[in-house]
Write a protein that holds these residues in place. Structure first.
Motif, PDB file in Angstrom:
ATOM      1  N   LYS A   1       0.811  -1.512   0.203  1.00 19.92           N
ATOM      2  CA  LYS A   1      -0.570  -0.134  -0.298  1.00 19.92           C
ATOM      3  C   LYS A   1       0.813   1.160  -0.123  1.00 19.92           C
ATOM      4  O   LYS A   1       2.010   1.714   0.383  1.00 19.92           O
ATOM      5  CB  LYS A   1      -0.746   0.259   1.337  1.00 19.92           C
ATOM      6  N   ASP A   2       0.582   1.868  -0.692  1.00 19.84           N
ATOM      7  CA  ASP A   2       1.520   3.729  -0.717  1.00 19.84           C
ATOM      8  C   ASP A   2       0.475   4.242   1.031  1.00 19.84           C
ATOM      9  O   ASP A   2       0.133   3.431   1.825  1.00 19.84           O
ATOM     10  CB  ASP A   2       0.790   4.275  -2.035  1.00 19.84           C
ATOM     11  N   PRO A   3       0.974   5.563   1.126  1.00 15.67           N
ATOM     12  CA  PRO A   3       0.632   6.132   2.665  1.00 15.67           C
ATOM     13  C   PRO A   3      -0.161   6.044   2.879  1.00 15.67           C
ATOM     14  O   PRO A   3      -1.083   6.510   4.013  1.00 15.67           O
ATOM     15  CB  PRO A   3       2.096   7.369   2.589  1.00 15.67           C
ATOM     16  N   SER A   4      -1.179   5.927   1.527  1.00 17.16           N
ATOM     17  CA  SER A   4      -2.856   6.738   1.912  1.00 17.16           C
ATOM     18  C   SER A   4      -3.664   5.042   2.043  1.00 17.16           C
ATOM     19  O   SER A   4      -5.399   5.894   1.996  1.00 17.16           O
ATOM     20  CB  SER A   4      -3.430   7.523   1.175  1.00 17.16           C
ATOM     21  N   GLY A   5      -3.354   4.035   1.619  1.00 15.30           N
ATOM     22  CA  GLY A   5      -3.917   3.237   1.832  1.00 15.30           C
ATOM     23  C   GLY A   5      -3.992   2.336   0.024  1.00 15.30           C
ATOM     24  O   GLY A   5      -4.984   1.785   0.241  1.00 15.30           O
ATOM     25  N   ASN A   6      -3.473   3.143  -0.843  1.00 17.05           N
ATOM     26  CA  ASN A   6      -4.333   2.375  -1.968  1.00 17.05           C
ATOM     27  C   ASN A   6      -3.337   0.916  -2.269  1.00 17.05           C
ATOM     28  O   ASN A   6      -2.156   1.187  -1.964  1.00 17.05           O
ATOM     29  CB  ASN A   6      -4.158   3.453  -2.674  1.00 17.05           C
ATOM     30  N   ILE A   7      -3.972   0.078  -2.642  1.00 19.53           N
ATOM     31  CA  ILE A   7      -3.463  -1.086  -2.953  1.00 19.53           C
ATOM     32  C   ILE A   7      -2.587  -0.593  -3.957  1.00 19.53           C
ATOM     33  O   ILE A   7      -3.207  -0.242  -5.540  1.00 19.53           O
ATOM     34  CB  ILE A   7      -4.601  -1.893  -3.327  1.00 19.53           C
ATOM     35  N   LEU A   8      -1.131  -1.516  -4.638  1.00 17.06           N
ATOM     36  CA  LEU A   8      -0.809  -1.403  -5.391  1.00 17.06           C
ATOM     37  C   LEU A   8       0.556  -2.568  -5.434  1.00 17.06           C
ATOM     38  O   LEU A   8      -0.341  -3.086  -4.523  1.00 17.06           O
ATOM     39  CB  LEU A   8       1.144  -0.674  -5.832  1.00 17.06           C
ATOM     40  N   SER A   9       0.232  -3.368  -6.310  1.00 17.49           N
ATOM     41  CA  SER A   9       1.347  -4.594  -6.828  1.00 17.49           C
ATOM     42  C   SER A   9       2.382  -4.526  -8.216  1.00 17.49           C
ATOM     43  O   SER A   9       2.237  -3.398  -8.382  1.00 17.49           O
ATOM     44  CB  SER A   9       0.101  -5.673  -7.523  1.00 17.49           C
ATOM     45  N   ILE A  10       3.296  -5.858  -7.440  1.00 14.51           N
ATOM     46  CA  ILE A  10       4.031  -6.238  -8.009  1.00 14.51           C
ATOM     47  C   ILE A  10       4.338  -7.052  -8.801  1.00 14.51           C
ATOM     48  O   ILE A  10       3.568  -8.082  -8.187  1.00 14.51           O
ATOM     49  CB  ILE A  10       5.876  -6.129  -7.675  1.00 14.51           C
ATOM     50  N   ILE A  11       3.936  -7.878  -9.985  1.00 14.92           N
ATOM     51  CA  ILE A  11       3.905  -9.111 -11.082  1.00 14.92           C
ATOM     52  C   ILE A  11       4.705  -9.467 -12.127  1.00 14.92           C
ATOM     53  O   ILE A  11       5.829  -8.420 -12.833  1.00 14.92           O
ATOM     54  CB  ILE A  11       2.509  -8.669 -12.247  1.00 14.92           C
ATOM     55  N   GLN A  12       5.439 -10.920 -11.423  1.00 18.39           N
ATOM     56  CA  GLN A  12       5.894 -10.854 -12.201  1.00 18.39           C
ATOM     57  C   GLN A  12       5.299 -12.340 -14.067  1.00 18.39           C
ATOM     58  O   GLN A  12       4.787 -13.224 -12.919  1.00 18.39           O
ATOM     59  CB  GLN A  12       6.798 -11.892 -11.558  1.00 18.39           C
ATOM     60  N   PRO A  13       5.263 -11.268 -14.896  1.00 18.86           N
ATOM     61  CA  PRO A  13       4.203 -12.265 -14.996  1.00 18.86           C
ATOM     62  C   PRO A  13       5.057 -14.009 -16.253  1.00 18.86           C
ATOM     63  O   PRO A  13       6.359 -13.870 -15.500  1.00 18.86           O
ATOM     64  CB  PRO A  13       4.951 -11.460 -16.826  1.00 18.86           C
ATOM     65  N   THR A  14       4.393 -14.348 -16.529  1.00 18.63           N
ATOM     66  CA  THR A  14       4.323 -16.235 -16.623  1.00 18.63           C
ATOM     67  C   THR A  14       4.697 -16.188 -17.517  1.00 18.63           C
ATOM     68  O   THR A  14       4.221 -15.109 -18.523  1.00 18.63           O
ATOM     69  CB  THR A  14       3.596 -17.103 -16.351  1.00 18.63           C
ATOM     70  N   ASP A  15       6.077 -16.935 -18.633  1.00 15.99           N
ATOM     71  CA  ASP A  15       6.104 -17.245 -19.641  1.00 15.99           C
ATOM     72  C   ASP A  15       5.337 -17.528 -20.708  1.00 15.99           C
ATOM     73  O   ASP A  15       4.403 -18.383 -20.525  1.00 15.99           O
ATOM     74  CB  ASP A  15       7.564 -17.720 -20.242  1.00 15.99           C
TER      75      ASP A  15
END
Length: 126
Positions: free
Chosen positions: A112-126
């Motif tokens: 989450k960012d400081p305001s509580g918004n949800i973010l993600s990191i994704i490792q795409p599949t091949d």
């Protein structure tokens, strides 16, 4: 007619200065001051993402930004070293670092960012 090459996405935050610090320094993304107190988040070659202050901000209950990465474990380690903690959601198989893994899709880690918004990191599949 709407020009589909000119769409701009945006979301609100409770504190624009904390957002500038988080997105610019912690995530090391290109952040620019925009008009009327807005921030412009520049990612890739597309249009900027607008971050705007909202007095009665309520964080989204869904992911507002997803960042594809080549090595999710390395990126989780780097972000964790900067004090970012990763969320764990029911129904997902998370490893010890907070990375959700599945045979049916990409590996993903939410934070989450400081305001509580949800973010993600994704490792795409091949």
């Amino acid at each position: 007619m709407i020009d589909n090459n000119r769409a701009i996405s945006g979301f609100s935050v409770s504190d624009i200065n904390k957002a500038r610090e988080f997105y610019g320094n912690k995530l090391q993304l290109k952040v620019m001051d925009g008009v009327m107190g807005l921030l412009e988040l520049h990612v890739g070659n597309g249009n900027p993402i607008i971050i705007y202050p909202k007095e009665n901000h309520q964080p989204a209950t869904f992911t507002v930004l997803n960042f594809p990465v080549e090595n999710i474990e390395e990126t989780v380690d780097q972000l964790s070293a900067k004090g970012i903690t990763f969320e764990r959601y029911e129904g997902f198989n998370h490893d010890s670092k907070g990375i959700a893994r599945s045979d049916e899709g990409p590996s993903i880690a939410w934070f989450k960012d400081p305001s509580g918004n949800i973010l993600s990191i994704i490792q795409p599949t091949d």
